[in-house]
Design an enzyme around this catalytic site. Structure first.
Site, PDB file in Angstrom:
ATOM      1  N   LYS A  60      -3.813  -7.094   0.333  1.00  0.00           N
ATOM      2  CA  LYS A  60      -4.073  -5.711  -0.172  1.00  0.00           C
ATOM      3  C   LYS A  60      -3.001  -4.805   0.326  1.00  0.00           C
ATOM      4  O   LYS A  60      -2.564  -5.081   1.391  1.00  0.00           O
ATOM      5  CB  LYS A  60      -5.450  -5.353   0.122  1.00  0.00           C
ATOM      6  CG  LYS A  60      -6.172  -4.453  -0.734  1.00  0.00           C
ATOM      7  CD  LYS A  60      -6.649  -4.692  -2.073  1.00  0.00           C
ATOM      8  CE  LYS A  60      -7.047  -3.792  -3.038  1.00  0.00           C
ATOM      9  NZ  LYS A  60      -7.803  -4.401  -4.060  1.00  0.00           N
ATOM     10  N   ASP A 106      -5.036  -1.110  -8.331  1.00  0.00           N
ATOM     11  CA  ASP A 106      -6.374  -1.077  -7.846  1.00  0.00           C
ATOM     12  C   ASP A 106      -6.724   0.643  -8.086  1.00  0.00           C
ATOM     13  O   ASP A 106      -6.013   1.342  -8.879  1.00  0.00           O
ATOM     14  CB  ASP A 106      -6.206  -1.170  -6.285  1.00  0.00           C
ATOM     15  CG  ASP A 106      -7.571  -1.504  -6.013  1.00  0.00           C
ATOM     16  OD1 ASP A 106      -8.451  -2.495  -6.094  1.00  0.00           O
ATOM     17  OD2 ASP A 106      -8.429  -0.507  -5.063  1.00  0.00           O
TER      18      ASP A 106
HETATM   19  N1  GLU Z   1      -7.245  -4.752  -7.489  1.00  0.00           N
HETATM   20  C1  GLU Z   1      -7.850  -5.643  -8.358  1.00  0.00           C
HETATM   21  C2  GLU Z   1      -8.925  -6.521  -7.535  1.00  0.00           C
HETATM   22  O1  GLU Z   1      -9.403  -5.803  -6.459  1.00  0.00           O
HETATM   23  C3  GLU Z   1      -6.724  -6.735  -8.660  1.00  0.00           C
HETATM   24  C4  GLU Z   1      -5.968  -7.398  -7.892  1.00  0.00           C
HETATM   25  C5  GLU Z   1      -4.866  -8.221  -8.669  1.00  0.00           C
HETATM   26  O2  GLU Z   1      -4.852  -8.188  -9.935  1.00  0.00           O
HETATM   27  O3  GLU Z   1      -4.036  -8.803  -7.962  1.00  0.00           O
HETATM   28  O4  GLU Z   1      -8.989  -7.590  -7.587  1.00  0.00           O
END
Ligand code: GLU
Length: 444
Positions: free
Chosen positions: A126, A166
């Protein structure tokens, strides 16, 4: 002291200043106890738990940028590369003033298990910044994104780490990030997901988290002899997840009566007008309060409150810890049948307990919102083979993935003697695959 308790106690001591991370770690470690007990000696000798709760690396950097008046600002950027045992690091970039090391770590940790549950080869990560895109001009957002990528590019790559959207990071931000990456690295690779369709993005990625959430909810209802048809659904949030959750819920015959943003929430007893919400949020980037200017019989209330509306199904799709003890009590009292998490960790541990003890079916975010990152992995596949699949093809694969996740978490819960406990089912199922790979790789 049992292994899990010892690791949790050590974590509490080491990271006392990281409440969100400790909350996420406690939720996972507590619920995987039956799986750990079966293999305690091997796991302990290999320090599996100590290794799985510690990120592989955490990168923090300075992001200087200049606003439209010529004034310089500095934000902090982060990338937490948590675990790449089953695939390249994968996870979104959150842009929100609340972003800090604890929030980055909790999100990275959740992502490890979520990505494992998708059944696809993606590790967990993240990233983000305390930058707030709200109220900034396009040029200011571009200046920030370019400065962010001028640091981050060193650490990412199509087979290394693939960021995505996100909270606060949508198509506009991803475009600026990608443009700067391409400019610095001079390669055209699938390094981001959620890209625009003209430069390697996947059809149905935008809809995927919300649609996936409803595919999961639909499976849950059907497995309990019910359907979404005619159900009243309460949703929080008005971002990408909430909007497409509302769209699919409506397509499946339910009525969505609320949405919210950080300022307040709307209640429309006639069912939310999604075309209007898309215009407000996706085109005008305005507040949800605009809704009642058009639908004068809908009600706008400042602050929080969607969980007070009687409903059959509640879908928290805004942010962490938005559904607390009192909210859970109201949902139970109002006869809510199911809560499926569209956001990451929107329900506190205490609220989850109240819901489950109150007979509300509960599917945690790492399973229920996995459709977004799963479709990101499908975008990576398309980029690798330099092809684009049709909307229907991607949507069908997404649907299949969500059905599989439901099957996996419900059979895992059954296998461990806690039928219907999808928290245990999701955590153990996600954990076992990652641990299997970690054991195969040796101590690293
Ligand atoms: N931010 C999204 C999540 O919490 C998507 C992450 C992504 O597609 O890599 O899963």
């Amino acid at each position: 002291m049992k292994y899990i308790e010892r690791v949790l106690a050590e974590l509490n001591k080491k990271y006392a200043d990281q409440p969100e991370f400790l909350q996420a770690a406690r939720e996972v470690l507590d619920s995987i106890a039956p799986a750990v007990e079966k293999n305690e000696a091997v796991y302990e000798r290999n320090a599996i738990l100590e290794r799985i709760v510690e990120p592989d690396r955490q990168i923090q950097f300075k992001i200087p940028w200049v606003d439209d008046n010529g004034n310089a600002h500095v934000n902090i950027g982060y990338r937490v590369q948590f675990n790449n045992s089953i695939g390249p690091y994968k996870g979104g970039i959150r842009l929100h003033p609340s972003v800090n090391p604890s929030i980055m770590k909790f999100l990275g940790f959740e992502q490890v298990f979520k990505n494992s549950l998708t059944g696809l080869p993606i590790g967990g990560a993240k990233g983000g910044s305390d930058f707030d895109p709200k109220g900034k001009s396009d040029r200011e957002v571009m200046a920030f994104c370019q400065s962010f990528m001028t640091e981050l590019y060193k650490y990412i790559g199509a087979d290394v780490d693939v960021p995505a959207g996100d909270i606060g990071t949508g198509a506009r931000e991803i475009g600026y990030f990608y443009g700067q990456f391409k400019r610095i690295r001079g390669v055209y690779e699938g390094v981001f997901t959620g890209k625009g369709l003209s430069y390697g993005g996947s059809l149905a990625r935008k809809e995927a988290t919300g649609y996936g959430l409803l595919y999961m909810t639909d499976e849950l209802m059907k497995d309990h002899g019910d359907t979404l048809e005619g159900k009243t659904v309460v949703i929080s949030g008005a971002g990408n997840v909430a909007i497409y959750a509302a769209e699919k819920a409506t397509q499946l015959g339910a009525k969505v009566v609320t949405l919210s943003d950080s300022t307040g929430w709307v209640y429309d007893k006639n069912g939310i007008d999604l075309a209007l919400v898309k215009d407000i949020k996706e085109v005008r980037r305005a507040r949800i309060s605009e809704y009642v200017k058009v639908h004068t019989d809908a009600v706008y209330t400042e602050g929080k409150g969607v969980w007070s509306v009687p409903c059959d199904i509640a879908l928290p799709c805004a942010t962490q810890n938005e559904l607390l003890e009192d909210d859970a009590k109201m949902l139970v009292a109002n006869g809510c049948k199911a809560v499926c998490e569209g956001a990451n960790m929107p329900t506190s541990l205490e609220a989850t307990k109240i819901l489950m003890e109150g007979g509300v079916m509960f599917v945690p975010g790492k399973a229920a919102n996995a459709g977004g990152v799963a479709t990101s992995a499908l975008e990576m596949s398309q980029n690798s083979e330099r092809l684009s699949w049709s909307f229907e093809e991607v949507d069908e694969k997404l649907h299949g993935i969500m059905k599989n996740i439901y099957k996996n978490i419900s059979t895992t819960a059954k296998k461990y003697g806690v039928e219907g406990n999808y928290v245990v089912g999701a955590n153990i199922a996600g954990f076992e695959k990652v641990v299997d790979a970690m054991l195969a790789h040796g101590i690293c």
